[in-house]
Design a protein around this motif. Structure first.
Motif, PDB file in Angstrom:
ATOM      1  N   ALA A  45      -2.894  16.652  65.075  1.00  0.00           N
ATOM      2  CA  ALA A  45      -4.059  17.003  64.267  1.00  0.00           C
ATOM      3  C   ALA A  45      -3.645  17.326  62.834  1.00  0.00           C
ATOM      4  CB  ALA A  45      -4.783  18.198  64.901  1.00  0.00           C
ATOM      5  N   VAL A  46      -2.522  18.010  62.677  1.00  0.00           N
ATOM      6  CA  VAL A  46      -2.038  18.329  61.327  1.00  0.00           C
ATOM      7  C   VAL A  46      -1.614  17.061  60.590  1.00  0.00           C
ATOM      8  CG1 VAL A  46      -0.324  19.611  59.989  1.00  0.00           C
ATOM      9  CG2 VAL A  46      -1.317  20.632  62.045  1.00  0.00           C
ATOM     10  N   VAL A  47      -0.925  16.162  61.296  1.00  0.00           N
ATOM     11  CA  VAL A  47      -0.513  14.898  60.685  1.00  0.00           C
ATOM     12  C   VAL A  47      -1.732  14.095  60.245  1.00  0.00           C
ATOM     13  CG1 VAL A  47       0.584  12.666  61.114  1.00  0.00           C
ATOM     14  CG2 VAL A  47       1.688  14.768  61.899  1.00  0.00           C
ATOM     15  N   ALA A  48      -2.755  14.038  61.096  1.00  0.00           N
ATOM     16  CA  ALA A  48      -3.971  13.301  60.736  1.00  0.00           C
ATOM     17  C   ALA A  48      -4.607  13.882  59.483  1.00  0.00           C
ATOM     18  CB  ALA A  48      -4.954  13.326  61.908  1.00  0.00           C
ATOM     19  N   ALA A  49      -4.639  15.211  59.380  1.00  0.00           N
ATOM     20  CA  ALA A  49      -5.205  15.850  58.193  1.00  0.00           C
ATOM     21  C   ALA A  49      -4.364  15.522  56.955  1.00  0.00           C
ATOM     22  CB  ALA A  49      -5.278  17.360  58.406  1.00  0.00           C
ATOM     23  N   ALA A  50      -3.032  15.529  57.108  1.00  0.00           N
ATOM     24  CA  ALA A  50      -2.152  15.214  55.975  1.00  0.00           C
ATOM     25  C   ALA A  50      -2.363  13.774  55.509  1.00  0.00           C
ATOM     26  CB  ALA A  50      -0.697  15.441  56.367  1.00  0.00           C
ATOM     27  N   GLY A 109      -3.766  19.687  47.832  1.00  0.00           N
ATOM     28  CA  GLY A 109      -4.620  19.228  48.926  1.00  0.00           C
ATOM     29  C   GLY A 109      -3.967  19.429  50.280  1.00  0.00           C
ATOM     30  N   LEU A 110      -2.664  19.210  50.355  1.00  0.00           N
ATOM     31  CA  LEU A 110      -1.946  19.418  51.615  1.00  0.00           C
ATOM     32  C   LEU A 110      -1.942  20.902  51.993  1.00  0.00           C
ATOM     33  CD1 LEU A 110       1.034  16.965  51.044  1.00  0.00           C
ATOM     34  CD2 LEU A 110      -0.750  16.746  52.779  1.00  0.00           C
ATOM     35  N   VAL A 111      -1.836  21.766  50.986  1.00  0.00           N
ATOM     36  CA  VAL A 111      -1.880  23.205  51.244  1.00  0.00           C
ATOM     37  C   VAL A 111      -3.227  23.587  51.862  1.00  0.00           C
ATOM     38  CG1 VAL A 111      -1.981  25.473  50.151  1.00  0.00           C
ATOM     39  CG2 VAL A 111      -0.237  23.835  49.466  1.00  0.00           C
ATOM     40  N   ASP A 112      -4.285  23.119  51.234  1.00  0.00           N
ATOM     41  CA  ASP A 112      -5.628  23.499  51.681  1.00  0.00           C
ATOM     42  C   ASP A 112      -5.917  23.009  53.095  1.00  0.00           C
ATOM     43  OD1 ASP A 112      -6.066  24.690  49.246  1.00  0.00           O
ATOM     44  OD2 ASP A 112      -7.097  22.961  48.377  1.00  0.00           O
ATOM     45  N   ARG A 113      -5.451  21.807  53.419  1.00  0.00           N
ATOM     46  CA  ARG A 113      -5.791  21.222  54.712  1.00  0.00           C
ATOM     47  C   ARG A 113      -4.823  21.612  55.823  1.00  0.00           C
ATOM     48  NH1 ARG A 113      -8.915  16.697  55.085  1.00  0.00           N
ATOM     49  NH2 ARG A 113      -8.632  17.047  57.333  1.00  0.00           N
ATOM     50  N   CYS A 114      -3.544  21.759  55.495  1.00  0.00           N
ATOM     51  CA  CYS A 114      -2.524  21.904  56.542  1.00  0.00           C
ATOM     52  C   CYS A 114      -1.900  23.288  56.624  1.00  0.00           C
ATOM     53  CB  CYS A 114      -1.408  20.867  56.334  1.00  0.00           C
ATOM     54  SG  CYS A 114      -2.003  19.168  56.294  1.00  0.00           S
ATOM     55  N   GLY A 115      -1.970  24.054  55.564  1.00  0.00           N
ATOM     56  CA  GLY A 115      -1.412  25.396  55.598  1.00  0.00           C
ATOM     57  C   GLY A 115       0.082  25.399  55.893  1.00  0.00           C
ATOM     58  N   THR A 116       0.530  26.428  56.615  1.00  0.00           N
ATOM     59  CA  THR A 116       1.959  26.588  56.875  1.00  0.00           C
ATOM     60  C   THR A 116       2.472  25.689  57.992  1.00  0.00           C
ATOM     61  OG1 THR A 116       1.483  28.430  58.367  1.00  0.00           O
ATOM     62  CG2 THR A 116       1.953  28.964  56.061  1.00  0.00           C
ATOM     63  N   PRO A 177      20.007  14.187  49.317  1.00  0.00           N
ATOM     64  CA  PRO A 177      20.227  15.564  48.872  1.00  0.00           C
ATOM     65  C   PRO A 177      20.613  16.439  50.047  1.00  0.00           C
ATOM     66  CG  PRO A 177      17.881  15.036  48.954  1.00  0.00           C
ATOM     67  CD  PRO A 177      18.624  13.754  49.174  1.00  0.00           C
ATOM     68  N   PRO A 178      21.416  17.472  49.821  1.00  0.00           N
ATOM     69  CA  PRO A 178      21.801  18.351  50.922  1.00  0.00           C
ATOM     70  C   PRO A 178      20.589  19.075  51.465  1.00  0.00           C
ATOM     71  CG  PRO A 178      22.409  19.315  48.821  1.00  0.00           C
ATOM     72  CD  PRO A 178      21.937  17.918  48.528  1.00  0.00           C
ATOM     73  N   PRO A 179      20.630  19.449  52.753  1.00  0.00           N
ATOM     74  CA  PRO A 179      19.499  20.180  53.324  1.00  0.00           C
ATOM     75  C   PRO A 179      19.232  21.452  52.525  1.00  0.00           C
ATOM     76  CG  PRO A 179      21.033  19.501  55.032  1.00  0.00           C
ATOM     77  CD  PRO A 179      21.703  19.217  53.728  1.00  0.00           C
ATOM     78  N   ARG A 180      17.974  21.714  52.318  1.00  0.00           N
ATOM     79  CA  ARG A 180      17.587  22.906  51.582  1.00  0.00           C
ATOM     80  C   ARG A 180      16.768  23.803  52.504  1.00  0.00           C
ATOM     81  NH1 ARG A 180      15.195  19.850  46.182  1.00  0.00           N
ATOM     82  NH2 ARG A 180      17.061  18.671  45.682  1.00  0.00           N
ATOM     83  N   GLY A 181      16.650  25.051  52.093  1.00  0.00           N
ATOM     84  CA  GLY A 181      15.758  25.935  52.822  1.00  0.00           C
ATOM     85  C   GLY A 181      14.351  25.378  52.717  1.00  0.00           C
ATOM     86  N   ARG A 182      13.638  25.330  53.813  1.00  0.00           N
ATOM     87  CA  ARG A 182      12.305  24.749  53.793  1.00  0.00           C
ATOM     88  C   ARG A 182      11.366  25.616  52.973  1.00  0.00           C
ATOM     89  NH1 ARG A 182      12.307  23.687  60.265  1.00  0.00           N
ATOM     90  NH2 ARG A 182      13.801  21.976  60.259  1.00  0.00           N
ATOM     91  N   MET A 183      10.490  24.960  52.240  1.00  0.00           N
ATOM     92  CA  MET A 183       9.527  25.669  51.425  1.00  0.00           C
ATOM     93  C   MET A 183       8.163  25.524  52.062  1.00  0.00           C
ATOM     94  SD  MET A 183      10.586  24.542  47.576  1.00  0.00           S
ATOM     95  CE  MET A 183      10.303  22.808  47.901  1.00  0.00           C
ATOM     96  N   ALA A 184       7.440  26.617  52.182  1.00  0.00           N
ATOM     97  CA  ALA A 184       6.056  26.502  52.620  1.00  0.00           C
ATOM     98  C   ALA A 184       5.295  25.723  51.566  1.00  0.00           C
ATOM     99  CB  ALA A 184       5.455  27.894  52.792  1.00  0.00           C
ATOM    100  N   MET A 185       4.308  24.938  51.997  1.00  0.00           N
ATOM    101  CA  MET A 185       3.562  24.119  51.056  1.00  0.00           C
ATOM    102  C   MET A 185       2.876  24.958  49.991  1.00  0.00           C
ATOM    103  SD  MET A 185       3.988  20.942  51.545  1.00  0.00           S
ATOM    104  CE  MET A 185       2.648  20.412  50.509  1.00  0.00           C
ATOM    105  N   ALA A 186       2.389  26.127  50.359  1.00  0.00           N
ATOM    106  CA  ALA A 186       1.687  26.945  49.373  1.00  0.00           C
ATOM    107  C   ALA A 186       2.604  27.322  48.226  1.00  0.00           C
ATOM    108  CB  ALA A 186       1.138  28.197  50.040  1.00  0.00           C
ATOM    109  N   ALA A 187       3.874  27.618  48.532  1.00  0.00           N
ATOM    110  CA  ALA A 187       4.816  27.981  47.484  1.00  0.00           C
ATOM    111  C   ALA A 187       5.137  26.787  46.608  1.00  0.00           C
ATOM    112  CB  ALA A 187       6.092  28.535  48.108  1.00  0.00           C
TER     113      ALA A 187
END
Length: 211
Positions: A45-50, A109-116, A177-187
């Motif tokens: 459901a989240v993928v479909a929204a994205a 838009g991804l923040v609004d629809r999918c959140g964390t 790129p080297p793996p990074r700490g994941r960022m929440a979409m809102a940030a």
């Protein structure tokens, strides 16, 4: 006996700056539920929204690719044995954005629809070199090689002759790129994106004759 080759072989490098023209965005959708089926449905459901957000921003379907899908138990160690505490469903999406003007809108838009439930693994900008930029980089690479060869000729008391061979080294694949700490979409969405410039590099190997 073979005749000894007279001359010097040098490597020349030309670097030209080019404007950034596109962004590569790597997204991670992740949901945890008590049962694997529920986790898969929630992630889907989240993928479909994205995907709806991406289409609304003008990103064509061909520029969106599912890179990986997984469902795995979330195991913890308790009471001297492993216990399953739910299941994690994940899907990784690789997105190519060729209109950088919509990037902020897209992230918002991804923040609004999918959140964390949706996170950014990586966002990188790159530029596609034009034929003119590649030609200029080649010219700079040859000039760099000529300068080096002239130095060697001078230092050894020789006279630099003509170039006998030129080989262009294929572009090396850019390392991931080297793996990074994941960022929440809102940030991530609240951060301004500085487009800047990219570079195109040409490397040549030239053998110059000594007179």
């Amino acid at each position: 006996m073979a005749e000894e080759q007279s001359g010097v072989t040098v490597v020349g490098v030309g670097v030209v700056r080019v404007p950034t023209t596109e962004a590569a965005v790597r997204l991670l959708v992740e949901r945890r539920e008590p049962q694997p089926g529920a986790a898969m449905r929630e992630a889907a459901a989240v993928v479909a929204a994205a995907l709806e957000v991406l289409r609304s921003a003008g990103v064509p379907d061909k520029d969106v690719r599912t890179a990986a899908v997984s469902v795995s138990p979330n195991k913890v160690w308790a009471d001297e044995h492993e216990q399953i505490q739910g299941y994690d469903a994940q899907q990784r999406l690789h997105v190519r954005v060729t209109d950088l003007d919509v990037l902020d809108q897209l992230l918002g838009g991804l923040v609004d629809r999918c959140g964390t439930a949706l996170q950014i693994d990586d966002l990188s900008l790159s530029g596609e070199p034009t034929a003119a930029a590649r030609s200029l980089a080649r010219r700079q690479a040859i000039e760099d090689a000529r300068e080096k060869a002239s130095d060697y000729a001078e230092f050894t008391g020789r006279t630099l002759g003509r170039a006998e061979s030129v080989d262009e080294t294929p572009d090396a694949q850019r390392p991931l790129p080297p793996p990074r700490g994941r960022m929440a979409m809102a940030a991530a969405a609240s951060m301004p994106i500085a487009q800047g410039e990219d570079t195109t590099t040409v490397t040549v190997r030239v053998h110059w004759q000594f007179e």
